[in-house]
Enzyme design. Structure first.
Site, PDB file in Angstrom:
ATOM      1  N   LYS A  90      28.593   7.167  44.930  1.00 56.78           N
ATOM      2  CA  LYS A  90      26.998   7.875  44.177  1.00 56.78           C
ATOM      3  C   LYS A  90      26.511   6.934  45.598  1.00 56.78           C
ATOM      4  O   LYS A  90      25.475   8.325  46.421  1.00 56.78           O
ATOM      5  CB  LYS A  90      26.532   7.157  43.278  1.00 56.78           C
ATOM      6  CG  LYS A  90      25.393   7.962  42.662  1.00 56.78           C
ATOM      7  CD  LYS A  90      24.396   7.076  41.774  1.00 56.78           C
ATOM      8  CE  LYS A  90      25.349   7.861  39.985  1.00 56.78           C
ATOM      9  NZ  LYS A  90      25.004   7.288  39.088  1.00 56.78           N
ATOM     10  N   ARG A 116      20.257   2.862  39.763  1.00 54.21           N
ATOM     11  CA  ARG A 116      22.147   3.167  39.204  1.00 54.21           C
ATOM     12  C   ARG A 116      22.743   2.551  39.255  1.00 54.21           C
ATOM     13  O   ARG A 116      23.157   1.774  41.113  1.00 54.21           O
ATOM     14  CB  ARG A 116      21.695   4.343  40.076  1.00 54.21           C
ATOM     15  CG  ARG A 116      20.618   5.333  39.603  1.00 54.21           C
ATOM     16  CD  ARG A 116      20.194   6.390  41.249  1.00 54.21           C
ATOM     17  NE  ARG A 116      20.652   7.589  40.237  1.00 54.21           N
ATOM     18  CZ  ARG A 116      21.321   8.088  40.543  1.00 54.21           C
ATOM     19  NH1 ARG A 116      20.746   9.078  42.171  1.00 54.21           N
ATOM     20  NH2 ARG A 116      21.849   9.229  40.247  1.00 54.21           N
ATOM     21  N   GLY A 145      28.682   8.185  33.113  1.00 51.39           N
ATOM     22  CA  GLY A 145      28.609   7.732  31.591  1.00 51.39           C
ATOM     23  C   GLY A 145      28.155   6.232  31.390  1.00 51.39           C
ATOM     24  O   GLY A 145      28.202   5.964  30.465  1.00 51.39           O
ATOM     25  N   MET A 173      28.600   3.236  32.881  1.00 50.41           N
ATOM     26  CA  MET A 173      27.660   2.291  33.130  1.00 50.41           C
ATOM     27  C   MET A 173      26.427   2.431  32.816  1.00 50.41           C
ATOM     28  O   MET A 173      25.991   3.498  32.371  1.00 50.41           O
ATOM     29  CB  MET A 173      27.875   1.727  34.493  1.00 50.41           C
ATOM     30  CG  MET A 173      29.222   1.336  34.280  1.00 50.41           C
ATOM     31  SD  MET A 173      29.929   0.629  35.570  1.00 50.41           S
ATOM     32  CE  MET A 173      29.457   1.104  37.107  1.00 50.41           C
ATOM     33  N   ARG A 221      28.853  14.817  43.753  1.00 43.87           N
ATOM     34  CA  ARG A 221      29.831  13.911  43.712  1.00 43.87           C
ATOM     35  C   ARG A 221      30.925  15.587  43.661  1.00 43.87           C
ATOM     36  O   ARG A 221      30.724  16.211  43.145  1.00 43.87           O
ATOM     37  CB  ARG A 221      29.822  13.382  42.874  1.00 43.87           C
ATOM     38  CG  ARG A 221      29.790  13.573  41.651  1.00 43.87           C
ATOM     39  CD  ARG A 221      30.001  12.635  40.098  1.00 43.87           C
ATOM     40  NE  ARG A 221      29.498  13.632  39.247  1.00 43.87           N
ATOM     41  CZ  ARG A 221      29.440  12.270  38.045  1.00 43.87           C
ATOM     42  NH1 ARG A 221      28.755  11.596  38.807  1.00 43.87           N
ATOM     43  NH2 ARG A 221      28.645  13.849  36.868  1.00 43.87           N
ATOM     44  N   HIS A 260      28.080  15.331  27.145  1.00 41.54           N
ATOM     45  CA  HIS A 260      29.321  14.091  28.130  1.00 41.54           C
ATOM     46  C   HIS A 260      29.704  14.743  27.340  1.00 41.54           C
ATOM     47  O   HIS A 260      31.789  14.382  27.671  1.00 41.54           O
ATOM     48  CB  HIS A 260      28.818  12.952  26.928  1.00 41.54           C
ATOM     49  CG  HIS A 260      29.698  11.871  27.506  1.00 41.54           C
ATOM     50  ND1 HIS A 260      30.785  11.571  25.733  1.00 41.54           N
ATOM     51  CD2 HIS A 260      30.029  10.544  27.664  1.00 41.54           C
ATOM     52  CE1 HIS A 260      31.603   9.935  26.622  1.00 41.54           C
ATOM     53  NE2 HIS A 260      31.463   9.902  27.696  1.00 41.54           N
ATOM     54  N   ARG A 316      77.077  17.294  30.529  1.00 45.47           N
ATOM     55  CA  ARG A 316      77.465  16.456  30.273  1.00 45.47           C
ATOM     56  C   ARG A 316      78.490  15.894  30.050  1.00 45.47           C
ATOM     57  O   ARG A 316      78.307  16.709  28.023  1.00 45.47           O
ATOM     58  CB  ARG A 316      76.172  16.142  30.725  1.00 45.47           C
ATOM     59  CG  ARG A 316      76.591  14.263  29.881  1.00 45.47           C
ATOM     60  CD  ARG A 316      75.800  12.824  29.921  1.00 45.47           C
ATOM     61  NE  ARG A 316      74.968  12.818  28.629  1.00 45.47           N
ATOM     62  CZ  ARG A 316      73.671  12.355  28.754  1.00 45.47           C
ATOM     63  NH1 ARG A 316      73.039  11.748  28.820  1.00 45.47           N
ATOM     64  NH2 ARG A 316      73.526  12.478  26.747  1.00 45.47           N
ATOM     65  N   SER A 364      74.306  12.326  39.388  1.00 43.19           N
ATOM     66  CA  SER A 364      73.145  12.423  39.061  1.00 43.19           C
ATOM     67  C   SER A 364      72.310  11.375  38.453  1.00 43.19           C
ATOM     68  O   SER A 364      73.172  10.196  37.472  1.00 43.19           O
ATOM     69  CB  SER A 364      72.686  13.153  37.806  1.00 43.19           C
ATOM     70  OG  SER A 364      71.787  13.523  37.030  1.00 43.19           O
ATOM     71  N   GLY A 380      70.641   8.883  36.417  1.00 40.71           N
ATOM     72  CA  GLY A 380      70.610   8.652  34.477  1.00 40.71           C
ATOM     73  C   GLY A 380      69.403   7.669  34.880  1.00 40.71           C
ATOM     74  O   GLY A 380      69.523   6.470  34.502  1.00 40.71           O
ATOM     75  N   ASN A 436      66.764   7.332  32.560  1.00 38.52           N
ATOM     76  CA  ASN A 436      66.311   6.227  31.412  1.00 38.52           C
ATOM     77  C   ASN A 436      67.765   5.226  31.286  1.00 38.52           C
ATOM     78  O   ASN A 436      67.381   3.836  31.611  1.00 38.52           O
ATOM     79  CB  ASN A 436      66.811   6.749  30.093  1.00 38.52           C
ATOM     80  CG  ASN A 436      66.051   8.335  30.294  1.00 38.52           C
ATOM     81  OD1 ASN A 436      64.917   8.665  31.565  1.00 38.52           O
ATOM     82  ND2 ASN A 436      66.037   9.809  29.555  1.00 38.52           N
ATOM     83  N   CYS A 441      68.369  13.427  36.426  1.00 41.37           N
ATOM     84  CA  CYS A 441      67.835  13.992  35.240  1.00 41.37           C
ATOM     85  C   CYS A 441      67.596  13.151  33.813  1.00 41.37           C
ATOM     86  O   CYS A 441      67.744  13.182  32.800  1.00 41.37           O
ATOM     87  CB  CYS A 441      69.194  14.332  34.877  1.00 41.37           C
ATOM     88  SG  CYS A 441      70.474  12.683  34.213  1.00 41.37           S
ATOM     89  N   TYR A 451      67.309  17.204  44.438  1.00 45.16           N
ATOM     90  CA  TYR A 451      66.852  17.732  43.394  1.00 45.16           C
ATOM     91  C   TYR A 451      66.527  16.745  42.161  1.00 45.16           C
ATOM     92  O   TYR A 451      66.900  15.691  41.958  1.00 45.16           O
ATOM     93  CB  TYR A 451      68.092  18.653  42.430  1.00 45.16           C
ATOM     94  CG  TYR A 451      68.879  18.579  41.582  1.00 45.16           C
ATOM     95  CD1 TYR A 451      69.074  17.883  40.510  1.00 45.16           C
ATOM     96  CD2 TYR A 451      69.842  18.155  42.188  1.00 45.16           C
ATOM     97  CE1 TYR A 451      69.477  17.804  40.120  1.00 45.16           C
ATOM     98  CE2 TYR A 451      70.865  17.709  41.095  1.00 45.16           C
ATOM     99  CZ  TYR A 451      71.004  17.709  40.202  1.00 45.16           C
ATOM    100  OH  TYR A 451      71.669  16.934  39.586  1.00 45.16           O
TER     101      TYR A 451
HETATM  102  P1  ADP Z   1      25.081   8.471  35.267  1.00 38.51           P
HETATM  103  O1  ADP Z   1      26.138   8.202  36.792  1.00 38.51           O
HETATM  104  O2  ADP Z   1      25.697   8.119  34.129  1.00 38.51           O
HETATM  105  O3  ADP Z   1      24.954  10.054  35.896  1.00 38.51           O
HETATM  106  P2  ADP Z   1      22.530   8.158  37.285  1.00 38.51           P
HETATM  107  O4  ADP Z   1      22.405   7.372  38.677  1.00 38.51           O
HETATM  108  O5  ADP Z   1      23.546   9.473  37.641  1.00 38.51           O
HETATM  109  O6  ADP Z   1      23.461   7.625  36.598  1.00 38.51           O
HETATM  110  O7  ADP Z   1      20.949   8.916  36.391  1.00 38.51           O
HETATM  111  C1  ADP Z   1      21.192   9.615  35.308  1.00 38.51           C
HETATM  112  C2  ADP Z   1      20.102   9.848  35.350  1.00 38.51           C
HETATM  113  O8  ADP Z   1      19.007   9.196  35.992  1.00 38.51           O
HETATM  114  C3  ADP Z   1      20.077  11.441  36.768  1.00 38.51           C
HETATM  115  O9  ADP Z   1      21.021  11.927  35.856  1.00 38.51           O
HETATM  116  C4  ADP Z   1      18.669  11.439  36.790  1.00 38.51           C
HETATM  117  O10 ADP Z   1      18.358  12.787  36.330  1.00 38.51           O
HETATM  118  C5  ADP Z   1      18.172   9.917  36.626  1.00 38.51           C
HETATM  119  N1  ADP Z   1      18.139   9.602  37.715  1.00 38.51           N
HETATM  120  C6  ADP Z   1      18.131   8.669  38.586  1.00 38.51           C
HETATM  121  N2  ADP Z   1      17.750   8.078  39.804  1.00 38.51           N
HETATM  122  C7  ADP Z   1      16.495   8.522  38.892  1.00 38.51           C
HETATM  123  C8  ADP Z   1      15.728   8.994  40.654  1.00 38.51           C
HETATM  124  N3  ADP Z   1      15.327   8.378  41.834  1.00 38.51           N
HETATM  125  N4  ADP Z   1      14.262   9.763  40.245  1.00 38.51           N
HETATM  126  C9  ADP Z   1      14.110  10.823  38.973  1.00 38.51           C
HETATM  127  N5  ADP Z   1      15.254  10.799  38.342  1.00 38.51           N
HETATM  128  C10 ADP Z   1      16.258   9.425  38.712  1.00 38.51           C
HETATM  129 MG    MG Z   2      24.649  10.705  37.691  1.00 38.22          MG
HETATM  130 MG    MG Z   3      24.885   5.309  34.636  1.00 38.73          MG
END
Ligand code: ADP
Ligand code: MG
Ligand code: MG
Length: 903
Positions: free
Chosen positions: A27, A97, A106, A108, A364, A482, A646, A792, A794, A796, A859, A879
């Site tokens: 990120k 973040r 989601g 962390m 990303r 999710h 075989r 060949s 084998g 396993n 194989c 092969y």
């Molecule tokens: P994850 O890795 O779980 O996607 P993010 O760090 O992207 O977590 O944060 C989750 C959400 O929080 C983002 O999708 C965004 O909508 C909101 N968010 C994060 N940073 C900001 C920011 N600087 N301003 C506004 N919204 C934010």
């Molecule tokens: Mg995000």
């Molecule tokens: Mg997060």
């Protein structure tokens, strides 16, 4: 640790860049890259993953100087923004973040609106002109902060349903109910102001601590909570599944808050630069007006489509971003093009519109399913965005599995009873028994049951169950929820946002359109269309040959690869399927399976029971025509391609029954006494059959067995050759450990073959070679190759014997070894290159030292494993051979192996 611990980004500049993912996390690195590209990104700074590693090693301490570095970076942000952190007139707010090297959706934590308190809120009200908005931001801060920092990071494990977040949400529901409204947006400033005070009281009451007012205390609390979340339960579970090293750590991004919830000219959303489900080159995404980011993913309101092509049944009646805010949509679409050109891959982006101004919050490389990956790779190559070689590398070979995977039989589907429909988040078909919790899914799957995990919505806590389930069904959530994200990553059949569904996880029931289903009931999903059916619908195998993108990509792969791909098959049906998947020969045809057929087993047993050679020969005579017929069938299908057969491998006792009743039955059938059979079983009993009388040892003790088999092979070959079919039989002697063993069997085989050829008058060419599966054979390969025309591996047995693990007993300790990291991976799935691989390498080198044109293949199971295939390429095999369904995977993996070193 490096001196530099904090990297600034913003105002069209950045200290980091996309390549620095290890240090800045995905990120942070991409925020820096976007910022430097001139894409509008709220300014901020990233604390490196090294600080996280330090923090974990020292039990929660920060390296010296960090506090100062953070202050300096903070000042820079303040300067750009023209506002100050903690200032009650013009406050700057931050999001904190997490961000690991590779995305862990989601898993962390993130805390928004840091810096808001009883005094700064007045500034926010002035700035935004909305008391409602400011209080809404404040209640969100309290919810997230108390959950992430005060509860989770503090190691508090509340009872099910009693987490602080849930308790606060309950308070919010209460207020809504009292007021008689449904949506959060219907609460006014006064309601929210009241709610903030209720929240604070609740936090104090439940967590026994005052909610912190000091912005800096909030900031550092959030930073340490993000670091701690790296070692949270669900993050660890996710890393296990995805094989992410624990040592990596996460970075922390501190970024200026922008608000998508400042009113009707604000919004927030997520988008993919191409459709992640189909791969089509169309901008694709969802957004919500007047909302903060978490609302889109949480599925609280139905998200709207960003444009026409993104509309679904659920959102078709709502205006798109293109219709609602055309200028901003145009800007977003331009950023889409810019990012794709720059990154040369499909991006998954988050954006927020604050009062008519667009900001990008994340980009990303987007996850995609197999079909989409293939299509994008081919399209991007044709758009000249990437080269053919890059296109080959863009698709994870394992993902091809999804294209080869089954779908619901359309005929049966037409007749089936439709239960409900939702969004098609993961294509293909899935059938299974309904379960309602992730733990149940895992437990049932362990017992060998097929289950479909049904949830209101999934959360990162559910990943183990989602993994175990055949398919996933949720009542809530959109295409970027999710469940959809995770299922897409794994290529799993998945339906989300199935609004007709009422899921009661406590009672373990689901109801839809008047029907009630319970745990264990069967349902079928059409993940391509998003339809749920009651009962079991049969699955149809997939037909990848109809997919033009797949075909194109595979043609490119076939041109690039050096390895040939063969298949393991011992009947015409499998052989044919493998040929359709692109197999170029059979690398292993096991003959023992042929002896188990109901028409054969008695002749086989007769042979085993016989006391002398004459008796055995008599029985073998009965088997000869049957074997010959099998081989004719296979040769016909493989027309012109090599077929490695075989000779008999397993110990003979495997063909005799063990239990009393079957022994009696057999005695009756064969006209002998039960005692005779018992005595034979007794005499064949071995303490360690794996290392006992099997493989070439059988053929040496009972030459007539090898003779019969070779006769059947060559007679079959002559038979088809006569009819103009090209045939290349390769006779393979198993479990050879010394040259003399092979010499013995080779002479026997050649003598038999020549006899047949002379008799039939048809000259067929054949090879005699061996499997290398005993370490001694690998070590003395130079001697063995003097009498072997091919090897060949084998792997396993070779793995089993090199490690000294019995494959049949390894279940008792191997899973523990892998979980405890005694072994990096299951050596029976992925070839152990350090140990077993050395024997393979030695075997090839020494073998070719005495026979330079020695043909070499593999194989074992490893022949279909991409990592192992790369190894086979490197050591110069000719092969690999694998099961039919893995042939396409092997073709692509072999091409990747050929391309890697050129990168
Ligand atoms: P994850 O890795 O779980 O996607 P993010 O760090 O992207 O977590 O944060 C989750 C959400 O929080 C983002 O999708 C965004 O909508 C909101 N968010 C994060 N940073 C900001 C920011 N600087 N301003 C506004 N919204 C934010
Ligand atoms: Mg995000
Ligand atoms: Mg997060």
């Amino acid at each position: 640790m490096a001196e530099k611990k904090v990297y600034f980004f913003g105002g069209g500049k950045a200290e980091g860049k996309a390549k620095m993912k290890e240090l800045l996390g995905g990120k942070g690195a991409n925020l820096a890259e976007m910022s430097a590209l001139g894409v509008p990104v709220p300014p901020g700074f990233t604390i490196t993953t090294e600080v996280c590693t330090h923090f974990m090693k020292t039990g929660g301490k920060y390296p010296k100087g960090l506090e100062n570095d953070v202050k300096t970076a903070l000042k820079k942000v303040e300067k750009i923004m023209g506002s100050r952190f903690g200032d009650h007139r013009n406050p700057l707010l931050f999001s904190v973040r997490s961000g690991a090297r590779i995305s862990m959706p989601g898993m962390m934590e993130t805390v928004l609106n840091i810096g808001l308190n009883e005094s700064t809120i007045t500034g926010l009200i002035d700035k935004s002109g909305s008391e409602r908005f400011a209080s809404d931001a404040y209640r969100r801060l309290i919810t997230m902060y108390s959950d992430v920092v005060m509860e989770k990071a503090a190691g508090i494990e509340p009872k099910e349903g009693m987490g602080i977040r849930q308790q606060l949400e309950k308070e919010m529901r209460k207020i809504k109910k009292d007021k008689g409204v449904k949506f959060d947006t219907q609460l006014d400033a006064n309601d929210l102001k009241k709610l903030v005070q209720i929240f604070k009281k609740k936090v104090k009451q439940v967590l026994k601590k005052e909610f912190p007012d000091d912005p800096y205390e909030q900031l550092w609390g959030a930073i340490s909570a993000v670091f701690r979340s790296w070692n949270g339960k669900r993050a660890i579970a996710y890393r296990r599944i995805e094989n992410i090293p624990d040592e990596w750590g996460t970075a922390v991004n501190i970024q200026t808050m922008v608000f998508g919830n400042m009113g009707e000219s604000s919004a927030t959303g997520v988008a993919f630069t191409r459709n992640p489900a189909t791969g089509e080159n169309k901008f694709y995404g969802e957004f919500l007006v007047n909302a903060q980011g978490e609302d889109v993913v949480a599925g609280i309101r139905t998200p709207q489509a960003i444009n026409k092509v993104s509309k679904t049944d659920a959102s078709k009646h709502l205006p798109s971003l293109e219709e609602l805010m055309p200028k901003l949509y145009k800007q977003l679409a331009q950023i889409r093009t810019k990012l794709e050109k720059h990154y040369r891959d499909m991006q998954d982006v988050e954006f927020t519109i604050q009062d008519g101004k667009l900001f990008m919050l994340q980009t990303r490389v987007g996850k995609r399913n197999g079909a989409a990956a293939v299509r994008m790779a081919v399209n991007m190559c044709e758009e000249k965005l990437i080269s053919k070689k890059e296109a080959i590398l863009r698709v994870n070979p394992e993902q091809l599995d999804e294209l080869l995977h089954p779908m619901l039989d359309p005929k049966a589907e037409k007749k089936a009873e439709k239960l409900a429909s939702g969004l098609p988040a993961g294509p293909g078909g899935g059938i299974g028994q309904v379960v309602f919790t992730a733990d149940d899914a895992e437990a049932w799957a362990k017992k060998g049951k097929k289950v479909i995990l049904v949830r209101d919505e999934t959360s990162p806590e559910d990943v183990h169950g989602m993994r175990a389930a055949k398919a996933i069904l949720t009542a809530k959530g959109g295409m970027t929820s999710h469940a959809a994200l995770v299922a897409r990553g794994w290529g799993k059949c998945c339906i989300v946002g199935c609004g007709d569904l009422n899921v009661d996880a406590v009672k373990k029931t689901l109801s839809a359109n008047g029907k009630i289903l319970r745990e264990g009931d069967w349902i079928s999903l059409n993940g391509t269309k998003g339809i749920v059916y009651e009962g079991q619908i049969s699955l149809l195998p997939a037909d990848p040959e109809k997919n033009v993108y797949y075909k194109k990509l595979m043609t490119w792969a076939d041109k690039l690869r050096k390895l040939n791909i063969r298949t393991n098959a011992d009947n015409p049906h499998d052989a044919k399927m493998a040929r359709n998947f692109g197999a170029e020969g059979i690398g292993l045809c096991r003959t023992e399976h042929m002896f188990f057929g109901p028409d054969r087993i008695s002749a086989m047993r007769e042979m085993i029971l016989a006391d002398d050679e004459a008796g055995r020969k008599k029985a073998l005579k009965k088997l000869l025509p049957l074997q010959r017929k099998d081989f004719i069938g296979i040769f016909k299908v493989m027309d012109g391609l090599p077929v490695t057969i075989r000779t008999l491998d397993p110990p003979l006792h495997e063909f005799l029954p063990n239990d009393q009743a079957s022994q009696k039955e057999m005695a009756k059938q064969m006209g002998v006494t039960v005692e005779t059979i018992k005595a034979k079983v007794q005499s064949l009993h071995e303490l360690n059959p794996m290392l006992g009388h099997r493989g070439c040892r059988l053929g040496i003790t009972y030459p007539e067995i090898t003779e019969m088999q070779v006769q059947a092979i060559i007679e079959a070959a002559c038979n088809v050759a006569k009819r103009g079919i090209k045939v290349h039989p390769e006779i393979m002697i198993p479990l050879v450990g010394t040259k003399t063993e092979l010499t013995n069997q080779r002479e026997l085989a050649v003598a038999t073959a020549e006899k047949v050829i002379k008799k039939t008058g048809v000259r067929v060419k054949y090879l005699v070679g061996t499997m290398i599966e005993i370490p001694r054979a690998a070590l003395t390969a130079n001697e063995v190759a003097e009498v072997a025309e091919f090897f060949s591996f084998g792997t396993n047995d070779l793995t089993q014997m090199t490690f000294g693990y019995s494959r049949d007993d390894a279940g008792k300790f191997l899973p523990g070894y892998i979980a405890g990291k005694i072994l990096p991976a299951d050596p029976f799935q992925t070839l152990d290159q350090t140990g077993v691989g050395q024997l393979v390498d030695i075997g090839i080198k020494r073998g070719r030292s005495t026979r330079s044109n020695l043909k070499v293949g593999i194989c074992g199971e490893h022949g279909g494993d991409p990592k192992s295939i790369e190894f086979c390429h490197k050591v110069g095999m000719n092969y690999v051979s694998c099961s039919p369904y893995r042939v396409p995977i092997a073709r692509l993996a072999a091409a990747q192996a050929a391309v890697y070193p050129m990168r």
